[in-house]
Design an enzyme around this catalytic site. Structure first.
Site, PDB file in Angstrom:
ATOM      1  N   GLU A   1      13.976 -77.110 128.074  1.00 53.57           N
ATOM      2  CA  GLU A   1      13.430 -78.546 127.612  1.00 53.57           C
ATOM      3  C   GLU A   1      12.935 -78.449 126.129  1.00 53.57           C
ATOM      4  O   GLU A   1      12.431 -77.255 125.678  1.00 53.57           O
ATOM      5  CB  GLU A   1      12.177 -78.472 128.575  1.00 53.57           C
ATOM      6  CG  GLU A   1      12.306 -78.836 130.126  1.00 53.57           C
ATOM      7  CD  GLU A   1      10.898 -79.109 130.917  1.00 53.57           C
ATOM      8  OE1 GLU A   1      10.140 -79.475 130.047  1.00 53.57           O
ATOM      9  OE2 GLU A   1      10.869 -78.898 131.836  1.00 53.57           O
TER      10      GLU A   1
ATOM     11  N   GLU B   1       6.970 -74.578 134.578  1.00 52.80           N
ATOM     12  CA  GLU B   1       6.059 -74.207 133.783  1.00 52.80           C
ATOM     13  C   GLU B   1       4.816 -73.646 134.300  1.00 52.80           C
ATOM     14  O   GLU B   1       3.644 -74.259 134.390  1.00 52.80           O
ATOM     15  CB  GLU B   1       5.337 -75.395 132.776  1.00 52.80           C
ATOM     16  CG  GLU B   1       6.533 -76.226 131.803  1.00 52.80           C
ATOM     17  CD  GLU B   1       6.136 -76.947 130.836  1.00 52.80           C
ATOM     18  OE1 GLU B   1       4.940 -77.596 130.814  1.00 52.80           O
ATOM     19  OE2 GLU B   1       7.007 -77.448 130.133  1.00 52.80           O
TER      20      GLU B   1
END
Length: 283
Positions: free
Chosen positions: A229, A115
Site C-alpha cells: 500500500e 496493519e
C-alpha cells in the site's frame, strides 16, 4: 498494588491456585501469556477493563455470571479472530469456477490482519505470539497459498538501530522478528508519507523506507517483499490529480530503480509482462 491499572505477564509458567485473586480492582489492561486457570476468579472486577489478552492460556470460561458491560477488547489463545476468514477458506466456493478458495490457484495469498498494532506492548512481543498462533492455524487449513501478516513495516528492538527510519512513532509491531516467523511467507510494507512526514522530506523518507525494507527482506529475513500500500490522500492541502500522479510516478521510478539495480534480469520480465498487457488491450 491495590490501584494497579496495567498487569502484563510474558511467558508465564506459574501454576496458579484456584483461590488466586488479582491484586487490584482497577485493572484497565490485563495481558497474561500462559494464564494457567480455566477461568478468571469469581470476584474479578472487569468494570474498568478495556483490554484482555490471554494468549497461550487454559481459559475455557472468562468468569461466572454476568459482568458489567464495558468496552472490553478480548483476545484468547483460540483463533476466534480469524473465524470468518478460515470459514471462508474452508468452505467458500468460487462462484465462477466452482473451486474452493483454499484450492483456488488464482488466489496469491492470505493476509492475517491489515496493519496490526498493540498499544500495550510497543516491542512487538505480544503480536509475535499472536502471529505464530494464527499463522499455524491458517496453514493447518490451507497449505496451498502464501501467507503474510499485513503490517506497515515499523522497526523495533530486534534491530534498534533501524528505529530511526520509522516515521516517528510505534504501533507494537517489529518488521524483522514478526516476519521471521517460519509460516509467514513474505514481508509487506505500507507507506503514507503525506500523513507521516512533512512535504519537504516525503520523497527522501520513501527512498529510505523502500530501500531499507527491501534489503532487510532479502538479507536478514530472506523472504520476498510486497510493497502492498502507498498513496496520497485527496484530503491533503493543495491536493490535485497532477500532484498525486507526480508522486506516484516518483514512487514507481524509485522502486524500479532499486529493484533493477540489484537484479537487472527483472527488466526483461517487466518488459515481457508489459507486452502481454498491451496485447490484451488490443485483443
Amino acid at each position: 498494588m491495590t490501584r494497579l491499572r496495567w498487569l502484563i505477564v510474558f511467558n508465564n509458567r506459574v501454576q496458579l491456585y484456584e483461590d488466586f485473586a488479582f491484586p487490584s480492582n482497577d485493572l484497565t489492561c490485563l495481558c497474561w501469556d500462559g494464564y494457567s486457570l480455566s477461568s478468571l476468579p469469581s470476584n474479578f472486577h472487569a468494570n474498568n477493563l478495556v483490554e484482555l489478552n490471554l494468549l497461550n492460556s487454559n481459559i475455557k470460561q472468562l468468569w461466572e455470571g454476568n459482568m458489567a458491560d464495558n468496552a472490553l477488547e478480548y483476545h484468547t489463545q483460540k483463533p476466534v479472530e480469524l473465524w470468518n476468514l478460515t470459514c471462508c477458506m474452508d468452505t467458500r466456493i468460487n462462484t465462477i469456477t466452482r473451486v474452493a478458495y483454499k484450492d483456488d490457484p488464482t488466489i496469491m495469498a492470505w493476509e492475517l490482519i491489515n496493519e496490526p498494532g498493540c498499544q500495550v506492548d510497543y516491542f512487538g512481543k505480544t503480536l509475535k505470539c499472536w502471529i505464530q498462533e494464527m499463522a499455524s492455524f491458517v496453514k493447518s487449513i490451507d497449505s496451498n497459498h502464501l501467507l503474510t501478516v499485513g503490517m506497515e513495516g515499523f522497526y523495533e528492538d530486534s534491530m534498534p538501530e533501524k528505529k530511526a527510519i520509522n516515521p516517528g512513532y510505534q504501533v507494537g509491531t517489529d518488521f524483522i522478528s514478526n516476519h521471521l516467523i517460519k509460516k509467514i511467507d513474505f514481508t509487506t510494507i505500507h507507506a503514507y508519507p503525506d500523513i507521516w512526514k512533512d512535504d519537504s522530506t516525503q520523497m527522501a523518507f520513501m527512498q529510505r523506507w523502500m530501500t531499507s525494507h527491501l534489503i532487510d527482506s532479502e538479507t536478514i529475513i530472506k523472504k520476498p517483499m510486497n510493497f502492498s500500500e502507498f498513496g496520497k490522500s485527496s484530503k491533503d492541502p493543495g491536493y490535485s490529480l497532477i500532484a498525486r500522479d507526480s508522486f506516484l510516478n516518483a514512487i514507481y521510478d524509485a522502486g524500479y530503480e532499486i529493484v533493477l539495480s540489484q537484479n537487472p534480469s527483472t527488466s526483461g520480465l517487466i518488459t515481457q509482462q508489459s507486452n502481454k498487457m498491451i496485447a490484451l488491450d488490443h485483443a
